[in-house]
Design a protein around this motif. Sequence first.
Motif, mmCIF file in Angstrom:
data_model
loop_
_atom_site.group_PDB
_atom_site.id
_atom_site.type_symbol
_atom_site.label_atom_id
_atom_site.label_comp_id
_atom_site.label_asym_id
_atom_site.label_seq_id
_atom_site.Cartn_x
_atom_site.Cartn_y
_atom_site.Cartn_z
ATOM 1 N N THR A 1 -10.215 8.785 1.034
ATOM 2 C CA THR A 1 -10.890 8.045 -0.025
ATOM 3 C C THR A 1 -11.034 8.864 -1.300
ATOM 4 O O THR A 1 -11.179 10.080 -1.279
ATOM 5 C CB THR A 1 -12.292 7.567 0.408
ATOM 6 O OG1 THR A 1 -13.085 8.701 0.738
ATOM 7 C CG2 THR A 1 -12.229 6.597 1.566
ATOM 8 N N PRO B 1 0.036 4.653 1.497
ATOM 9 C CA PRO B 1 -0.940 5.498 2.186
ATOM 10 C C PRO B 1 -0.816 6.949 1.743
ATOM 11 O O PRO B 1 0.252 7.380 1.309
ATOM 12 C CB PRO B 1 -0.587 5.341 3.666
ATOM 13 C CG PRO B 1 0.678 4.573 3.745
ATOM 14 C CD PRO B 1 1.024 4.072 2.378
ATOM 15 N N ASP B 2 -1.903 7.677 1.880
ATOM 16 C CA ASP B 2 -1.852 9.097 1.537
ATOM 17 C C ASP B 2 -0.883 9.829 2.448
ATOM 18 O O ASP B 2 -0.200 10.748 2.003
ATOM 19 C CB ASP B 2 -3.251 9.704 1.590
ATOM 20 C CG ASP B 2 -4.116 9.145 0.474
ATOM 21 O OD1 ASP B 2 -3.688 9.205 -0.687
ATOM 22 O OD2 ASP B 2 -5.205 8.621 0.773
ATOM 23 N N TYR C 1 0.831 -1.195 0.000
ATOM 24 C CA TYR C 1 0.000 0.000 0.000
ATOM 25 C C TYR C 1 0.869 1.249 0.000
ATOM 26 O O TYR C 1 1.964 1.256 0.544
ATOM 27 C CB TYR C 1 -0.893 0.059 1.236
ATOM 28 C CG TYR C 1 -1.742 -1.154 1.515
ATOM 29 C CD1 TYR C 1 -2.101 -2.059 0.526
ATOM 30 C CD2 TYR C 1 -2.204 -1.392 2.801
ATOM 31 C CE1 TYR C 1 -2.889 -3.166 0.806
ATOM 32 C CE2 TYR C 1 -2.995 -2.492 3.091
ATOM 33 C CZ TYR C 1 -3.337 -3.376 2.096
ATOM 34 O OH TYR C 1 -4.119 -4.460 2.375
ATOM 35 N N GLU D 1 -5.488 7.424 5.176
ATOM 36 C CA GLU D 1 -6.033 7.207 3.834
ATOM 37 C C GLU D 1 -7.182 8.173 3.644
ATOM 38 O O GLU D 1 -8.019 8.346 4.534
ATOM 39 C CB GLU D 1 -6.525 5.769 3.650
ATOM 40 C CG GLU D 1 -5.439 4.718 3.661
ATOM 41 C CD GLU D 1 -4.575 4.671 2.413
ATOM 42 O OE1 GLU D 1 -4.778 5.492 1.488
ATOM 43 O OE2 GLU D 1 -3.687 3.796 2.351
ATOM 44 N N ASP E 1 -12.987 9.811 4.945
ATOM 45 C CA ASP E 1 -13.882 9.232 3.943
ATOM 46 C C ASP E 1 -14.797 10.313 3.366
ATOM 47 O O ASP E 1 -15.888 10.564 3.869
ATOM 48 C CB ASP E 1 -14.685 8.098 4.562
ATOM 49 C CG ASP E 1 -15.350 7.230 3.512
ATOM 50 O OD1 ASP E 1 -15.431 7.655 2.328
ATOM 51 O OD2 ASP E 1 -15.792 6.119 3.860
ATOM 52 N N TYR F 1 -4.950 4.155 12.506
ATOM 53 C CA TYR F 1 -5.350 4.300 11.107
ATOM 54 C C TYR F 1 -6.432 5.373 11.047
ATOM 55 O O TYR F 1 -7.502 5.228 11.630
ATOM 56 C CB TYR F 1 -5.879 2.961 10.573
ATOM 57 C CG TYR F 1 -6.461 3.014 9.179
ATOM 58 C CD1 TYR F 1 -5.908 3.802 8.172
ATOM 59 C CD2 TYR F 1 -7.572 2.245 8.844
ATOM 60 C CE1 TYR F 1 -6.442 3.832 6.898
ATOM 61 C CE2 TYR F 1 -8.110 2.257 7.570
ATOM 62 C CZ TYR F 1 -7.548 3.066 6.610
ATOM 63 O OH TYR F 1 -8.078 3.086 5.339
ATOM 64 N N LYS G 1 -7.692 -2.289 3.003
ATOM 65 C CA LYS G 1 -6.548 -1.640 3.642
ATOM 66 C C LYS G 1 -6.704 -1.608 5.161
ATOM 67 O O LYS G 1 -5.718 -1.763 5.886
ATOM 68 C CB LYS G 1 -6.333 -0.236 3.086
ATOM 69 C CG LYS G 1 -5.774 -0.245 1.675
ATOM 70 C CD LYS G 1 -5.461 1.166 1.252
ATOM 71 C CE LYS G 1 -4.802 1.221 -0.106
ATOM 72 N NZ LYS G 1 -4.440 2.606 -0.454
ATOM 73 N N LEU H 1 -8.965 7.273 8.719
ATOM 74 C CA LEU H 1 -9.668 7.189 7.441
ATOM 75 C C LEU H 1 -10.484 8.455 7.246
ATOM 76 O O LEU H 1 -11.417 8.732 8.007
ATOM 77 C CB LEU H 1 -10.587 5.967 7.405
ATOM 78 C CG LEU H 1 -11.428 5.803 6.140
ATOM 79 C CD1 LEU H 1 -10.540 5.602 4.908
ATOM 80 C CD2 LEU H 1 -12.407 4.654 6.288
ATOM 81 N N HIS I 1 -11.585 0.046 -1.038
ATOM 82 C CA HIS I 1 -10.248 -0.461 -0.713
ATOM 83 C C HIS I 1 -9.791 0.104 0.624
ATOM 84 O O HIS I 1 -9.281 -0.615 1.472
ATOM 85 C CB HIS I 1 -9.228 -0.091 -1.794
ATOM 86 C CG HIS I 1 -9.345 -0.865 -3.057
ATOM 87 N ND1 HIS I 1 -9.407 -2.234 -3.104
ATOM 88 C CD2 HIS I 1 -9.396 -0.454 -4.344
ATOM 89 C CE1 HIS I 1 -9.496 -2.640 -4.344
ATOM 90 N NE2 HIS I 1 -9.498 -1.572 -5.130
ATOM 91 N N ASP I 2 -9.968 1.414 0.807
ATOM 92 C CA ASP I 2 -9.538 2.066 2.039
ATOM 93 C C ASP I 2 -10.376 1.614 3.231
ATOM 94 O O ASP I 2 -9.860 1.439 4.328
ATOM 95 C CB ASP I 2 -9.624 3.588 1.906
ATOM 96 C CG ASP I 2 -8.657 4.147 0.871
ATOM 97 O OD1 ASP I 2 -7.662 3.472 0.544
ATOM 98 O OD2 ASP I 2 -8.901 5.260 0.377
ATOM 99 N N ARG I 3 -11.681 1.437 3.014
ATOM 100 C CA ARG I 3 -12.587 1.065 4.105
ATOM 101 C C ARG I 3 -12.418 -0.380 4.542
ATOM 102 O O ARG I 3 -12.577 -0.692 5.724
ATOM 103 C CB ARG I 3 -14.039 1.258 3.663
ATOM 104 C CG ARG I 3 -14.446 2.669 3.409
ATOM 105 C CD ARG I 3 -15.878 2.720 2.878
ATOM 106 N NE ARG I 3 -16.197 4.052 2.391
ATOM 107 C CZ ARG I 3 -16.903 4.278 1.298
ATOM 108 N NH1 ARG I 3 -17.373 3.269 0.576
ATOM 109 N NH2 ARG I 3 -17.154 5.521 0.916
#
Length: 193
Positions: free
Chosen positions: A115, A85-86, A83, A113, A143, A139, A127, A141, A122-124
């Motif tokens: 989205t 990651p952002d 991966y 991450e 979103d 982590y 990953k 997220l 994938h992120d939800r």
Amino acid sequence: MSALAVEAGQGWDDVVRLWHEMDWPEGCKVEIIEGIITVAPSPANQHNSIAEEIQRRLYRVIPDDLGVYQTQAVAIPARAGMYIPDLLVAPKGALREFDGHSIPAAEAELVVEITSQSNANHDRIAKAAGYATAGVPLYLLVDRWAPGGPTVTLYGQPTGEVYRVLSAAPFGEEIHLPAPFGLTLDTAEFPSA
């Protein structure tokens, strides 16, 4: 987003070699998700704006031995994942310690991450399970495309492939990252779509 299925019988090392040696389009994000090489276009402006806001805030609170990286690959062989990651917060020494183009995901202190509409699941799902499997302690997220509206969720306390939700907030509210960050992010500054 497009995907490149790898032939049955190819092992992890073969997939990683293909990921590394292929001539991918400039500016694309190329990852291995559940053993499949995925190619996504560069992120939208709003996506990059959110990443920059979070990165700026992280640099204000992290110790000197940690870095914040936007293009660093992390390997999770147990989930057939590579991966990018952002945002990744990891010890600077990890990038010197490991040769090549990735570090073990277990080196991460935090992954973020953000989205994109085409690959939010994938992120939800994939990953999140991968980062939990690797033992990444936090982590985040972001979103933008959540079904109920843009949200930010902080996951922690990984066990196996599952994280516990530590906190969640819709855009417009604050979310707190615990030690070693001790950082409150104001999501009102994030563009929603």
